[in-house]
Design a protein around this motif. Structure first.
Motif, mmCIF file in Angstrom:
data_model
loop_
_atom_site.group_PDB
_atom_site.id
_atom_site.type_symbol
_atom_site.label_atom_id
_atom_site.label_comp_id
_atom_site.label_asym_id
_atom_site.label_seq_id
_atom_site.Cartn_x
_atom_site.Cartn_y
_atom_site.Cartn_z
ATOM 1 N N LEU A 194 0.816 -1.220 0.000
ATOM 2 C CA LEU A 194 0.000 0.000 0.000
ATOM 3 C C LEU A 194 0.848 1.268 0.000
ATOM 4 N N SER A 195 2.152 1.132 -0.326
ATOM 5 C CA SER A 195 3.028 2.309 -0.330
ATOM 6 C C SER A 195 3.799 2.472 -1.637
ATOM 7 N N GLY A 196 3.575 1.591 -2.596
ATOM 8 C CA GLY A 196 4.300 1.693 -3.868
ATOM 9 C C GLY A 196 5.675 1.060 -3.840
ATOM 10 N N GLY A 197 5.973 0.301 -2.787
ATOM 11 C CA GLY A 197 7.304 -0.304 -2.656
ATOM 12 C C GLY A 197 7.652 -1.255 -3.786
ATOM 13 N N ALA A 198 6.646 -1.908 -4.376
ATOM 14 C CA ALA A 198 6.907 -2.863 -5.457
ATOM 15 C C ALA A 198 6.681 -2.252 -6.836
ATOM 16 N N ASN A 199 6.442 -0.954 -6.896
ATOM 17 C CA ASN A 199 6.170 -0.331 -8.201
ATOM 18 C C ASN A 199 7.411 -0.325 -9.106
ATOM 19 N N ALA A 200 7.144 -0.507 -10.398
ATOM 20 C CA ALA A 200 8.236 -0.617 -11.374
ATOM 21 C C ALA A 200 8.971 0.707 -11.544
ATOM 22 N N ILE A 201 10.285 0.574 -11.749
ATOM 23 C CA ILE A 201 11.170 1.696 -12.059
ATOM 24 C C ILE A 201 11.488 1.579 -13.559
ATOM 25 N N GLU A 202 11.616 2.681 -14.263
ATOM 26 C CA GLU A 202 11.858 2.651 -15.714
ATOM 27 C C GLU A 202 13.024 1.709 -16.069
ATOM 28 N N GLY A 203 12.731 0.741 -16.944
ATOM 29 C CA GLY A 203 13.777 -0.150 -17.444
ATOM 30 C C GLY A 203 14.232 -1.230 -16.479
ATOM 31 N N CYS A 204 13.481 -1.427 -15.385
ATOM 32 C CA CYS A 204 13.927 -2.384 -14.352
ATOM 33 C C CYS A 204 13.594 -3.830 -14.706
ATOM 34 N N ILE A 205 14.209 -4.736 -13.954
ATOM 35 C CA ILE A 205 13.828 -6.149 -13.953
ATOM 36 C C ILE A 205 12.948 -6.364 -12.734
ATOM 37 N N ILE A 206 11.704 -6.798 -12.953
ATOM 38 C CA ILE A 206 10.848 -7.162 -11.820
ATOM 39 C C ILE A 206 11.073 -8.642 -11.521
ATOM 40 N N LEU A 207 11.423 -8.919 -10.270
ATOM 41 C CA LEU A 207 11.601 -10.313 -9.847
ATOM 42 C C LEU A 207 10.336 -10.718 -9.102
ATOM 43 N N SER A 208 9.501 -11.526 -9.753
ATOM 44 C CA SER A 208 8.242 -11.940 -9.143
ATOM 45 C C SER A 208 8.375 -13.361 -8.605
ATOM 46 N N PHE A 209 8.018 -13.543 -7.325
ATOM 47 C CA PHE A 209 8.296 -14.816 -6.656
ATOM 48 C C PHE A 209 7.137 -15.808 -6.671
ATOM 49 N N GLU A 210 6.181 -15.610 -7.577
ATOM 50 C CA GLU A 210 5.007 -16.480 -7.558
ATOM 51 C C GLU A 210 5.325 -17.960 -7.773
ATOM 52 N N ALA A 211 6.443 -18.251 -8.455
ATOM 53 C CA ALA A 211 6.768 -19.662 -8.705
ATOM 54 C C ALA A 211 7.671 -20.250 -7.616
ATOM 55 N N MET A 212 8.113 -19.425 -6.682
ATOM 56 C CA MET A 212 8.894 -19.942 -5.539
ATOM 57 C C MET A 212 7.980 -19.900 -4.326
ATOM 58 N N ASN A 213 7.042 -20.845 -4.293
ATOM 59 C CA ASN A 213 5.979 -20.786 -3.283
ATOM 60 C C ASN A 213 5.860 -22.080 -2.475
ATOM 61 N N ALA A 214 7.001 -22.726 -2.241
ATOM 62 C CA ALA A 214 6.965 -23.990 -1.498
ATOM 63 C C ALA A 214 7.204 -23.754 -0.001
ATOM 64 N N VAL A 215 6.445 -24.481 0.808
ATOM 65 C CA VAL A 215 6.786 -24.603 2.231
ATOM 66 C C VAL A 215 7.817 -25.731 2.293
ATOM 67 N N LEU A 216 9.057 -25.399 2.599
ATOM 68 C CA LEU A 216 10.144 -26.370 2.488
ATOM 69 C C LEU A 216 10.219 -27.309 3.689
ATOM 70 N N GLU A 217 9.886 -26.775 4.869
ATOM 71 C CA GLU A 217 10.006 -27.610 6.073
ATOM 72 C C GLU A 217 9.142 -27.005 7.167
ATOM 73 N N ILE A 218 8.480 -27.873 7.915
ATOM 74 C CA ILE A 218 7.886 -27.408 9.171
ATOM 75 C C ILE A 218 8.488 -28.269 10.271
ATOM 76 N N ASN A 219 9.261 -27.647 11.131
ATOM 77 C CA ASN A 219 9.927 -28.366 12.211
ATOM 78 C C ASN A 219 9.061 -28.226 13.459
ATOM 79 N N GLU A 220 8.538 -29.357 13.918
ATOM 80 C CA GLU A 220 7.565 -29.308 15.009
ATOM 81 C C GLU A 220 8.210 -29.209 16.377
ATOM 82 N N SER A 221 9.482 -29.582 16.491
ATOM 83 C CA SER A 221 10.045 -29.604 17.841
ATOM 84 C C SER A 221 10.593 -28.257 18.284
ATOM 85 N N GLU A 222 10.990 -27.387 17.317
ATOM 86 C CA GLU A 222 11.576 -26.107 17.780
ATOM 87 C C GLU A 222 10.530 -25.070 18.178
#
Lengths: 456, 456
Positions: A77-105
């Motif tokens: 809600l502050s424009g932090g992810a807004n594009a800058i002229e000529g930039c590379i946007i790195l979108s993380f939608e395909a890196m969406n795995a829960v890799l581990e849930i450690n129950e004891s810690e």
């Protein structure tokens, strides 16, 4: 560097399908939810699938001096992810795995693109709980939550995102992959680089893996509702709860403008009963604590206050809070403010906002995490009315000035992004801004990571 | 620069009585409580009475390239406050005022030299509570606690010092006075420079004022004691408590070597009853939660477990834990280790420590914040036995290696100082150490603030 050359260069480094060149698709990645925040044309959007791909992209950007803008779900809600002229946007939608849930810690290790509610659901299956609950939880990602140090409703008792981030894997502005933080409950080995990354809005590193601390599932919550005839009475109730020693698990305020908008849409009949609604929740010693909160409401002058006896009724009340935003959006674009003031100053801040609304002839509704002093004035302007928008912009600045004057901050949980850069400059001293620049230069010496966000 | 010239130069800037030149008095300021950590001769000790005096001293040091070593009460256990040859020691004993206790937010504003227990007492008078409770609380100062991000017994439920520091006034390495952080419950305006200062052991700035978050007074605690025949059984009990969903407000372990030393001194008769003692506490839903913890102890194979019915009896048990350190000191100098491992690895870590003790023929006793996985192996060597000391030193290194191997950290709460510099280098990657250097250069470009501590 020309967009076509950037696309070609990146496709030589990562699988070609990761690198978008369809201008129409790219268009959907250029801005977040911040009304009025400027954005420009990106050269490309990259959707990496591994840390190594992120590293390769950042290293390419460093070599060629191309700005990189990391992006979660774009719910900011502050424009932090807004594009800058000529930039590379790195979108993380395909890196969406829960890799581990450690129950004891217990802790969870996730990729940045995991949606907040998805992580919470995965934890719940194991009797565990990830507390940070921004309103965007059904859509926003843990990576974005970490980058903005997102808050939410339960922070009044359970703290914000930073309080849960144990460790991060980060790609630095030089294209190096580093691990900061730890997986143990405590640890003081070296500087808190992990905490420094949290809330740095993509300007100090690109987050590629996150380890968050979890808690045991909490007991069921009880809800306490209070109707008040005035902001002052509601403010007294908030102070009384704070002084009671009971720490509520939520303490939300919804003002008359919100109630009216919700009624106009859903006809819930709230605005005829109350001028201001307070919604409290508690999850420890539920019956006893709920009683204390109800008494605080009563003694502060509530016209009606009650502990909800069934969960559906309680959810309906919280629905009114959740519906306020879309109900107001029916009236025109909504600019969301995010100031935070000392709790004792909430009534005065609300009174000043009311005055500001009158002075600038702008409709300003209020929802607030009242128990934290975190207010979200919502400024509504009719579509296409430029004069109204200029008046609203002036009101926005006045609200910021008032928050600073009352000892508050210009942003409680949404971040600086673009909309609060002036505010940050007004809140902190020039020397502190210099320290920001020194840290930025230290960690991103080439200045490629989300440049121009937070400060210029 | 010669000591006499430093003294003269400083006396031209601050009242002369602030600047010590009596070598014998200075001698008392040269080291903290870290056994074996080296220290050198300071040029002078300055005891400032205001931020302005601190600023003047640091600006002088910056101009002349003289190292500055900030010092609280000197109770540190890593050598972080040890004198560097020719340095100015800044001792905060005369800046020990509680400046404000704000009951409505609630927070306290203090000078760095306030003793932890004094702040706690001042808060208690107003029904408020400052949780961080390092064992040094009767002597150590809030400034030192913040510089080392001190922990304590109740962190298992209430977190460490960093979790309570809202704002700091700091003198930077250039001699500038800056304010970082905020006084509101939430805030995300800019980088978390306040959190970065916490735990930086005086290497990034000299702290001159501290604002800490407070909590309402907590309900009285219940104590649960468990006697175990083996480390493994006690470890099982710790895991069971962690899995139970109950968050204890303390979960301490005392091993047989400690029990024997306490018995030899105070004849409490503990070592004949138990090989390992676990002490749990809880302060919410006391009766119910205490019962859960007792059942965890029983089911893990405790030879005896009970919820204490009177507070005196409970205090006596915690006395045994508190007395362990002085009891062991009667046998010779004690070097305190401070590793932290994943909670599930506590039994294995304790087993490895036992093996290390045998391999290096060194007496190693253990107290541990077991609920956090934070172990304090205590290495005891007879006075003047150099061979024994070399063996103990080798054991110290092996314990560090084992902690890292088990996914732990080399320091849970005492800090890096001088004793854990090698450990830090082994724990984090060379790239992360480079980030430390970059941050240090950014905030202390002249390298005058406690140089050589944490990393070289």
């Amino acid at each position: 560097m020309e967009p076509a050359r950037i696309v070609a260069g990146l496709r030589a480094l990562v699988p070609a399908d990761r690198v978008l060149d369809d201008r129409q698709v790219i268009q959907g990645y250029l801005q977040d939810q911040a009304e009025w925040a400027p954005y420009a044309q990106a050269a490309t959007v990259v959707r990496p699938r591994s840390t190594e791909e992120v590293r390769a992209v950042v290293a390419f950007a460093a070599e060629h001096g191309v700005p990189v803008v990391p992006r979660g779900a774009g719910t900011g809600l502050s424009g932090g992810a807004n594009a800058i002229e000529g930039c590379i946007i790195l979108s993380f939608e395909a890196m969406n795995a829960v890799l581990e849930i450690n129950e004891s810690e217990p802790y969870a290790v996730v990729q940045p693109g995991v949606v907040n509610d998805d992580l919470r659901a995965a934890c719940a299956e194991r009797g565990l709980w990830y507390p940070p609950d921004p309103a965007s939880a059904p859509w926003s990602t843990i990576g974005g939550n970490v980058a903005t140090n997102a808050g939410g409703i339960c922070c009044v008792k359970y703290g914000v995102t930073r309080d849960y981030v144990l460790a991060l894997e980060v790609v630095t502005g030089r294209g190096d992959v580093v691990r900061v933080g730890r997986r143990t409950a405590k640890g003081v080995a070296g500087y808190d680089l992990c905490g420094l990354m949290v809330g740095s809005e993509g300007t100090l590193g690109v987050i590629t893996e996150i380890t968050v601390r979890l808690r045991p599932e909490r007991p069921p919550e009880r809800t306490i509702a209070g109707y008040f005839d005035s902001i002052v009475a509601a403010g007294r109730a908030v102070s009384a709860v704070s002084a009671s020693g009971v720490i509520p698990s939520a303490l939300e305020l919804v003002d008359r403008h919100c109630l009216e908008a919700v009624d106009a849409w859903k006809n819930m009949g709230l605005s005829t009963e109350a001028d201001v609604v307070l919604l409290g929740r508690c999850d420890a010693n539920s019956d006893e604590d709920a009683g204390v909160i109800r008494r605080c409401f009563d003694e502060a002058g509530a016209s009606w206050a009650a502990v909800s006896t069934d969960e559906q009724e309680a959810e309906a009340l919280f629905d009114a809070r959740r519906l306020a935003y879309p109900a107001l959006e029916r009236l025109g674009p909504v600019l969301t403010e995010d100031v935070c003031v000392p709790k004792a100053k909430v009534p005065e801040m609300l009174a000043r906002i009311e005055k500001t609304a009158a002075v600038h002839d702008t409709l300003i509704a209020n929802i607030a995490h009242a128990g934290d002093g975190n207010l979200h004035p919502l400024l509504i302007t009719p579509i296409g009315d430029d004069a109204a928008r200029r008046r609203a912009q002036a009101a926005f600045e006045d609200i910021i000035s008032d928050a600073i004057e009352l000892g508050g901050t210009v942003t409680g949980e949404h971040g600086v992004g673009l909309l609060k850069r002036d505010g940050l400059r007004r809140e902190v001293s020039p020397l502190v801004l210099d320290l920001h620049r020194a840290i930025k230069n230290a960690l991103d010496p080439l200045g490629i990571l989300n440049p121009g966000k937070v400060f210029s």
